[in-house]
Design a protein around this motif. Structure first.
Motif, mmCIF file in Angstrom:
data_model
loop_
_atom_site.group_PDB
_atom_site.id
_atom_site.type_symbol
_atom_site.label_atom_id
_atom_site.label_comp_id
_atom_site.label_asym_id
_atom_site.label_seq_id
_atom_site.Cartn_x
_atom_site.Cartn_y
_atom_site.Cartn_z
ATOM 1 N N VAL A 132 0.822 -1.211 0.000
ATOM 2 C CA VAL A 132 0.000 0.000 0.000
ATOM 3 C C VAL A 132 0.860 1.266 0.000
ATOM 4 O O VAL A 132 0.691 2.149 -0.841
ATOM 5 N N VAL A 133 1.796 1.352 0.928
ATOM 6 C CA VAL A 133 2.610 2.569 1.057
ATOM 7 C C VAL A 133 3.532 2.737 -0.149
ATOM 8 O O VAL A 133 3.629 3.825 -0.718
ATOM 9 N N SER A 134 4.190 1.666 -0.556
ATOM 10 C CA SER A 134 5.136 1.778 -1.672
ATOM 11 C C SER A 134 4.431 2.111 -2.986
ATOM 12 O O SER A 134 4.929 2.909 -3.781
ATOM 13 N N LEU A 135 3.259 1.536 -3.202
ATOM 14 C CA LEU A 135 2.520 1.854 -4.426
ATOM 15 C C LEU A 135 1.963 3.280 -4.398
ATOM 16 O O LEU A 135 1.894 3.940 -5.442
ATOM 17 N N LEU A 136 1.603 3.763 -3.221
ATOM 18 C CA LEU A 136 1.182 5.162 -3.106
ATOM 19 C C LEU A 136 2.335 6.099 -3.480
ATOM 20 O O LEU A 136 2.122 7.108 -4.163
ATOM 21 N N LEU A 137 3.541 5.773 -3.042
ATOM 22 C CA LEU A 137 4.703 6.584 -3.411
ATOM 23 C C LEU A 137 4.920 6.574 -4.922
ATOM 24 O O LEU A 137 5.213 7.620 -5.517
ATOM 25 N N ILE A 138 4.763 5.407 -5.531
ATOM 26 C CA ILE A 138 4.910 5.322 -6.987
ATOM 27 C C ILE A 138 3.876 6.209 -7.674
ATOM 28 O O ILE A 138 4.209 6.978 -8.587
ATOM 29 N N LEU A 139 2.628 6.123 -7.238
ATOM 30 C CA LEU A 139 1.571 6.929 -7.846
ATOM 31 C C LEU A 139 1.799 8.430 -7.641
ATOM 32 O O LEU A 139 1.649 9.224 -8.573
ATOM 33 N N ILE A 140 2.168 8.809 -6.433
ATOM 34 C CA ILE A 140 2.454 10.226 -6.149
ATOM 35 C C ILE A 140 3.616 10.700 -7.018
ATOM 36 O O ILE A 140 3.558 11.777 -7.610
ATOM 37 N N GLY A 141 4.663 9.901 -7.087
ATOM 38 C CA GLY A 141 5.812 10.262 -7.910
ATOM 39 C C GLY A 141 5.466 10.395 -9.376
ATOM 40 O O GLY A 141 5.948 11.303 -10.058
ATOM 41 N N ILE A 193 10.629 10.484 -5.438
ATOM 42 C CA ILE A 193 9.538 9.744 -4.787
ATOM 43 C C ILE A 193 9.202 8.491 -5.597
ATOM 44 O O ILE A 193 9.007 7.411 -5.032
ATOM 45 N N PHE A 194 9.143 8.633 -6.904
ATOM 46 C CA PHE A 194 8.875 7.503 -7.798
ATOM 47 C C PHE A 194 9.954 6.431 -7.640
ATOM 48 O O PHE A 194 9.653 5.239 -7.504
#
Length: 115
Positions: free
Chosen positions: A63-72, A80-81
């Motif tokens: 959840v957290v790592s994929l959120l960072l990917i999306l935000i990036g 961030i990506f």
């Protein structure tokens, strides 16, 4: 059979994130430097098993790592990506080797197996 599926899923996630990382030509030095960084969360086990499991699981869920990917991606923030990709690769690698989310009963009790 279920364990093999989780191991294979981890392999696919690891390979996919490495592929995407390579497409963006990010630093491989940074990749290998940060690949094991989420394991620092194991230090929370020094407090107790319950807090240790909660902190470890927070750092080892997609959840957290994929959120960072999306935000990036959406905000065009390469750092961030990149961190999100490395973090996701770490989780995939862990699943591939059989390390899962922890139960509060102890570090060796995971959703995949008892280590």
């Amino acid at each position: 059979m279920e364990k093999k599926i989780i191991h294979f899923e981890g392999l696919i996630v690891l390979v996919a994130t490495i592929y995407i990382y390579s497409l963006h030509e990010f630093s491989w030095f940074i990749f290998f430097l940060l690949l094991l960084a989420p394991d620092v969360s194991m230090l929370a086990y020094l407090l107790n098993d319950q807090i240790g499991a909660q902190v470890y699981n927070l750092f080892h869920t997609y959840v957290v790592s994929l959120l960072l990917i999306l935000i990036g991606m959406f905000l065009k923030l390469d750092v961030i990506f990149m961190i999100g990709l490395i973090w996701t690769a770490h989780i995939g690698m862990d699943r591939m080797f059989g390390y899962g989310l922890k139960y509060k009963t102890g570090f060796k009790d995971t959703h995949i197996q008892k280590l």
